[in-house]
Design a protein around this motif. Structure first.
Motif, PDB file in Angstrom:
ATOM      1  N   SER A 131      16.500  -5.257   5.843  1.00  0.00           N
ATOM      2  CA  SER A 131      16.164  -4.784   4.637  1.00  0.00           C
ATOM      3  C   SER A 131      14.663  -4.415   4.668  1.00  0.00           C
ATOM      4  CB  SER A 131      16.582  -5.617   3.482  1.00  0.00           C
ATOM      5  OG  SER A 131      16.260  -5.126   2.300  1.00  0.00           O
ATOM      6  N   VAL A 132      13.771  -5.713   4.739  1.00  0.00           N
ATOM      7  CA  VAL A 132      12.344  -5.705   4.819  1.00  0.00           C
ATOM      8  C   VAL A 132      11.734  -4.788   5.782  1.00  0.00           C
ATOM      9  CG1 VAL A 132      10.375  -7.356   4.929  1.00  0.00           C
ATOM     10  CG2 VAL A 132      12.282  -7.970   3.740  1.00  0.00           C
ATOM     11  N   LYS A 142       7.447   5.259   9.559  1.00  0.00           N
ATOM     12  CA  LYS A 142       7.889   4.681  10.703  1.00  0.00           C
ATOM     13  C   LYS A 142       6.875   4.333  11.852  1.00  0.00           C
ATOM     14  CE  LYS A 142      12.320   7.049  10.205  1.00  0.00           C
ATOM     15  NZ  LYS A 142      13.508   7.620  10.939  1.00  0.00           N
ATOM     16  N   ASN A 143       5.447   4.261  11.614  1.00  0.00           N
ATOM     17  CA  ASN A 143       4.798   3.941  12.560  1.00  0.00           C
ATOM     18  C   ASN A 143       4.717   2.382  12.703  1.00  0.00           C
ATOM     19  OD1 ASN A 143       2.770   6.273  13.518  1.00  0.00           O
ATOM     20  ND2 ASN A 143       3.024   6.610  11.375  1.00  0.00           N
ATOM     21  N   ILE A 144       4.975   1.469  11.493  1.00  0.00           N
ATOM     22  CA  ILE A 144       5.294   0.012  11.794  1.00  0.00           C
ATOM     23  C   ILE A 144       6.699  -0.185  11.550  1.00  0.00           C
ATOM     24  CG2 ILE A 144       4.981  -2.000  11.078  1.00  0.00           C
ATOM     25  CD1 ILE A 144       1.968  -1.210  10.667  1.00  0.00           C
ATOM     26  N   LYS A 145       7.677  -0.506  12.427  1.00  0.00           N
ATOM     27  CA  LYS A 145       9.120  -0.505  12.250  1.00  0.00           C
ATOM     28  C   LYS A 145       9.365  -1.878  12.147  1.00  0.00           C
ATOM     29  CE  LYS A 145       9.792   3.788  15.137  1.00  0.00           C
ATOM     30  NZ  LYS A 145      10.299   4.083  16.344  1.00  0.00           N
ATOM     31  N   SER A 146       8.490  -3.037  12.375  1.00  0.00           N
ATOM     32  CA  SER A 146       9.227  -4.463  12.411  1.00  0.00           C
ATOM     33  C   SER A 146       7.971  -5.282  11.884  1.00  0.00           C
ATOM     34  CB  SER A 146       9.644  -4.769  13.731  1.00  0.00           C
ATOM     35  OG  SER A 146       9.966  -6.272  13.620  1.00  0.00           O
ATOM     36  N   ILE A 147       8.174  -6.115  10.778  1.00  0.00           N
ATOM     37  CA  ILE A 147       7.157  -6.911  10.430  1.00  0.00           C
ATOM     38  C   ILE A 147       7.582  -8.411  10.068  1.00  0.00           C
ATOM     39  CG2 ILE A 147       7.268  -6.685   8.074  1.00  0.00           C
ATOM     40  CD1 ILE A 147       4.257  -6.669   7.893  1.00  0.00           C
ATOM     41  N   THR A 274      -0.739  -7.000  16.617  1.00  0.00           N
ATOM     42  CA  THR A 274       0.008  -8.086  15.697  1.00  0.00           C
ATOM     43  C   THR A 274      -0.677  -9.406  15.681  1.00  0.00           C
ATOM     44  OG1 THR A 274       2.142  -7.276  16.563  1.00  0.00           O
ATOM     45  CG2 THR A 274       1.992  -9.257  15.667  1.00  0.00           C
ATOM     46  N   ILE A 275      -0.888  -9.737  14.567  1.00  0.00           N
ATOM     47  CA  ILE A 275      -1.997 -10.755  14.436  1.00  0.00           C
ATOM     48  C   ILE A 275      -1.248 -11.685  13.356  1.00  0.00           C
ATOM     49  CG2 ILE A 275      -4.331 -11.550  13.337  1.00  0.00           C
ATOM     50  CD1 ILE A 275      -5.101  -8.583  13.638  1.00  0.00           C
ATOM     51  N   GLU A 276      -1.193 -13.107  14.054  1.00  0.00           N
ATOM     52  CA  GLU A 276      -0.615 -14.277  13.074  1.00  0.00           C
ATOM     53  C   GLU A 276      -1.847 -15.182  12.734  1.00  0.00           C
ATOM     54  OE1 GLU A 276       1.872 -16.779  15.937  1.00  0.00           O
ATOM     55  OE2 GLU A 276       3.240 -15.077  16.219  1.00  0.00           O
ATOM     56  N   LEU A 277      -1.910 -14.704  11.249  1.00  0.00           N
ATOM     57  CA  LEU A 277      -3.034 -15.291  10.579  1.00  0.00           C
ATOM     58  C   LEU A 277      -2.917 -16.665   9.912  1.00  0.00           C
ATOM     59  CD1 LEU A 277      -3.178 -11.950   8.593  1.00  0.00           C
ATOM     60  CD2 LEU A 277      -4.933 -12.764  10.245  1.00  0.00           C
ATOM     61  N   ASN A 278      -2.134 -17.539  10.337  1.00  0.00           N
ATOM     62  CA  ASN A 278      -2.197 -19.003   9.752  1.00  0.00           C
ATOM     63  C   ASN A 278      -3.158 -19.719  10.078  1.00  0.00           C
ATOM     64  OD1 ASN A 278       0.658 -17.974   9.245  1.00  0.00           O
ATOM     65  ND2 ASN A 278       1.616 -19.961   8.933  1.00  0.00           N
ATOM     66  N   ASN A 279      -3.504 -19.682  11.413  1.00  0.00           N
ATOM     67  CA  ASN A 279      -4.793 -20.672  11.780  1.00  0.00           C
ATOM     68  C   ASN A 279      -6.125 -20.022  11.438  1.00  0.00           C
ATOM     69  OD1 ASN A 279      -2.939 -22.263  13.042  1.00  0.00           O
ATOM     70  ND2 ASN A 279      -3.018 -21.394  15.215  1.00  0.00           N
ATOM     71  N   VAL A 280      -6.048 -18.607  11.463  1.00  0.00           N
ATOM     72  CA  VAL A 280      -7.376 -17.801  11.004  1.00  0.00           C
ATOM     73  C   VAL A 280      -7.417 -18.201   9.693  1.00  0.00           C
ATOM     74  CG1 VAL A 280      -8.335 -15.510  10.859  1.00  0.00           C
ATOM     75  CG2 VAL A 280      -6.992 -16.011  12.558  1.00  0.00           C
ATOM     76  N   LEU A 281      -6.732 -18.029   8.600  1.00  0.00           N
ATOM     77  CA  LEU A 281      -6.941 -18.169   7.148  1.00  0.00           C
ATOM     78  C   LEU A 281      -7.193 -19.690   6.883  1.00  0.00           C
ATOM     79  CD1 LEU A 281      -4.269 -15.866   5.889  1.00  0.00           C
ATOM     80  CD2 LEU A 281      -6.719 -15.555   6.102  1.00  0.00           C
ATOM     81  N   SER A 282      -6.312 -20.441   7.812  1.00  0.00           N
ATOM     82  CA  SER A 282      -6.842 -22.057   7.605  1.00  0.00           C
ATOM     83  C   SER A 282      -8.322 -22.394   7.974  1.00  0.00           C
ATOM     84  CB  SER A 282      -5.946 -22.679   8.564  1.00  0.00           C
ATOM     85  OG  SER A 282      -4.489 -22.883   8.271  1.00  0.00           O
ATOM     86  N   VAL A 316       1.589 -12.737   8.675  1.00  0.00           N
ATOM     87  CA  VAL A 316       1.269 -11.831   9.793  1.00  0.00           C
ATOM     88  C   VAL A 316       1.163 -10.367   9.467  1.00  0.00           C
ATOM     89  CG1 VAL A 316       2.754 -11.166  11.796  1.00  0.00           C
ATOM     90  CG2 VAL A 316       3.137 -13.366  11.222  1.00  0.00           C
ATOM     91  N   GLN A 317       0.293  -9.769  10.430  1.00  0.00           N
ATOM     92  CA  GLN A 317      -0.069  -8.354  10.205  1.00  0.00           C
ATOM     93  C   GLN A 317       0.294  -7.467  11.309  1.00  0.00           C
ATOM     94  OE1 GLN A 317      -4.219  -6.051   9.652  1.00  0.00           O
ATOM     95  NE2 GLN A 317      -3.129  -5.886   7.661  1.00  0.00           N
ATOM     96  N   LYS A 318       0.952  -6.367  11.357  1.00  0.00           N
ATOM     97  CA  LYS A 318       0.853  -5.512  12.261  1.00  0.00           C
ATOM     98  C   LYS A 318       0.242  -4.296  11.844  1.00  0.00           C
ATOM     99  CE  LYS A 318       5.250  -6.627  14.833  1.00  0.00           C
ATOM    100  NZ  LYS A 318       6.324  -6.152  15.455  1.00  0.00           N
ATOM    101  N   ALA A 319      -0.828  -3.681  12.766  1.00  0.00           N
ATOM    102  CA  ALA A 319      -1.565  -2.656  12.585  1.00  0.00           C
ATOM    103  C   ALA A 319      -1.555  -1.707  13.696  1.00  0.00           C
ATOM    104  CB  ALA A 319      -2.870  -3.003  12.298  1.00  0.00           C
ATOM    105  N   PHE A 320      -1.884  -0.373  13.371  1.00  0.00           N
ATOM    106  CA  PHE A 320      -1.449   0.698  14.355  1.00  0.00           C
ATOM    107  C   PHE A 320      -2.727   1.968  14.217  1.00  0.00           C
ATOM    108  CE2 PHE A 320       0.048   5.057  14.980  1.00  0.00           C
ATOM    109  CZ  PHE A 320       0.329   5.123  16.480  1.00  0.00           C
ATOM    110  N   ILE A 321      -3.077   2.387  15.086  1.00  0.00           N
ATOM    111  CA  ILE A 321      -4.084   3.663  15.000  1.00  0.00           C
ATOM    112  C   ILE A 321      -3.982   4.562  16.178  1.00  0.00           C
ATOM    113  CG2 ILE A 321      -6.037   2.233  16.223  1.00  0.00           C
ATOM    114  CD1 ILE A 321      -7.963   3.981  13.966  1.00  0.00           C
ATOM    115  N   GLU A 322      -4.152   5.742  15.757  1.00  0.00           N
ATOM    116  CA  GLU A 322      -4.230   6.766  17.095  1.00  0.00           C
ATOM    117  C   GLU A 322      -5.212   7.686  16.699  1.00  0.00           C
ATOM    118  OE1 GLU A 322      -1.604  10.186  19.545  1.00  0.00           O
ATOM    119  OE2 GLU A 322      -0.620   8.796  17.806  1.00  0.00           O
ATOM    120  N   VAL A 323      -6.225   7.897  17.593  1.00  0.00           N
ATOM    121  CA  VAL A 323      -7.384   8.638  17.335  1.00  0.00           C
ATOM    122  C   VAL A 323      -7.351   9.840  18.419  1.00  0.00           C
ATOM    123  CG1 VAL A 323      -9.777   9.231  17.209  1.00  0.00           C
ATOM    124  CG2 VAL A 323      -8.969   6.965  16.262  1.00  0.00           C
TER     125      VAL A 323
END
Length: 386
Positions: A131-132, A142-147, A274-282, A316-323
């Motif tokens: 659902s999420v 549909k550029n990010i299909k799973s978070i 894909t960036i797991e941010l827990n440690n970074v934000l801590s 967690v963040q997923k990011a995508f770019i195409e140039v």
């Protein structure tokens, strides 16, 4: 200072601090700072006590009320651009049968962050995750299909806050495909990889920044509401540039630029991070929001319904770019009128060739009265892949 400008400046400061940590890793870096900032700012709305203080401090936010007003203005402006596709969307998921979300909190998120609220049944973890993920896929075309994954719903999850951001824009001046040639990109001084290098000659806002020892160029998208800023170090030393950027006021980047004839060479590239941010934000000061004993989000929940204290389990963040030649697609941000009325400087054309690591940003304008731009996306191009 009005709330919108406060949020723009907060986002810029947060971006700089966050990137200083993410930049420690080698290779490409790509993320959406405003997406992360928005998610944490929504949590700030329901935080209390020390948790509210550490969120405000780390995010560089004003008080919660001004933050909400600022994001209401920012979100309205970002979703109003006509000639590019820029979609931002926020959603809060509660867990059916667990702690009850305060109606005033949900209402504030809806009114100020244009957020939605939905209760999930997490007995079926696969269905909840789908659902999420379906919502995120829809909002990002549909550029990010799973978070999220099923495992997230097998823990004591009480609240999930999600932000999606999607951008698609065409360059004001498209690169001609027949001008794209095979070329070299020096990932290190004596180590190169093959790239598809786009090229065109045109008029761009450009400056040779002596303090940064770097060239800066702004490449606008149709409508001039969003631009890509590329910061290319004179020497092939990205770490030296990043150290200087860490001490630079982002609001002043490119302020001395002039409309200039430029031979622009830019590699085609794609990134998905894909960036797991827990440690970074801590490390940035938010360790307590992940601690079941210290976190205080009682402004989000009806405390009489709480079974256990609520804390943040994962960010967690997923990011995508195409140039490419036509423009940019990115998922996970002015001086436009002057372009039409100013002549380029009368000098020999300069060459701006991105053939070694550089920093880039996608910036969204906020009108002539704004002190800064929204930093939609920020990255380091160290190894182009296409």
């Amino acid at each position: 200072m009005n709330p919108e400008n406060q949020i723009l400046q907060a986002n810029a400061a947060f971006t700089k601090n966050l990137y200083a940590i993410l930049a420690r890793k080698k290779g490409n870096v790509f993320f959406s700072p405003i997406s992360i900032h928005a998610v944490l700012s929504m949590l700030h709305q329901g935080a209390q006590g020390d948790t509210a203080q550490v969120l405000a401090h780390t995010l560089n936010n004003p008080d919660a009320k001004s933050t909400a007003e600022g994001y209401r203005a920012v979100t309205k402006r970002l979703n109003a651009f006509k000639q590019v596709t820029l979609l931002t969307a926020n959603k809060i998921y509660g867990v059916e049968g667990e702690a009850k979300v305060r109606s005033e909190f949900a209402k504030g998120i809806e009114e100020n962050f244009k957020g939605e609220f939905e209760e999930l049944k997490v007995e079926d973890a696969a269905k909840a995750a789908k659902s999420v993920n379906d919502w995120v896929a829809e909002k990002t075309q549909k550029n990010i299909k799973s978070i999220v994954n099923e495992a997230m719903f097998k823990k004591n999850l009480s609240l999930l806050v999600v932000n999606a951001i999607f951008f698609k824009g065409e360059w004001v001046s498209k690169f001609k495909e027949n001008f794209t040639k095979d070329d070299e990109f020096f990932v290190e001084e004596k180590n190169s990889v093959g790239v598809k290098m786009m090229h065109q000659k045109g008029n761009y806002w450009y400056v040779q920044d002596e303090e940064l020892d770097a060239q800066i160029i702004e490449i606008p998208y149709k409508g001039f509401d969003v631009k890509m800023m590329v910061i290319l170090p004179t020497e092939n030393d990205i770490e030296k540039l990043e150290a200087k950027l860490a001490k630079t006021d982002f609001g002043k980047l490119g302020k001395n630029s002039k409309l200039t004839d430029v031979h622009l060479y830019l590699p085609k590239f794609k990134m998905e991070e894909t960036i797991e941010l827990n440690n970074v934000l801590s490390e940035m000061g938010l360790k307590s929001i992940f601690d079941i004993k210290e976190a205080n989000f009682k402004g989000i929940f009806d405390t009489t319904s709480l079974k256990d204290n609520i804390f943040v389990s994962d960010v967690v963040q997923k990011a995508f770019i195409e140039v490419n030649e036509g423009g940019t697609v990115a998922a996970a941000a002015t001086r436009a009128a002057m372009v039409l009325g100013c002549a380029p400087t009368k000098s020999q054309p300069v060459t701006f060739k991105v053939d070694h690591p550089a920093v880039f940003m996608l910036l969204a304008a906020h009108g002539k009265d704004a002190d800064a731009s929204s930093i939609l996306f920020y990255g380091r191009l160290s190894h182009p892949r296409h």
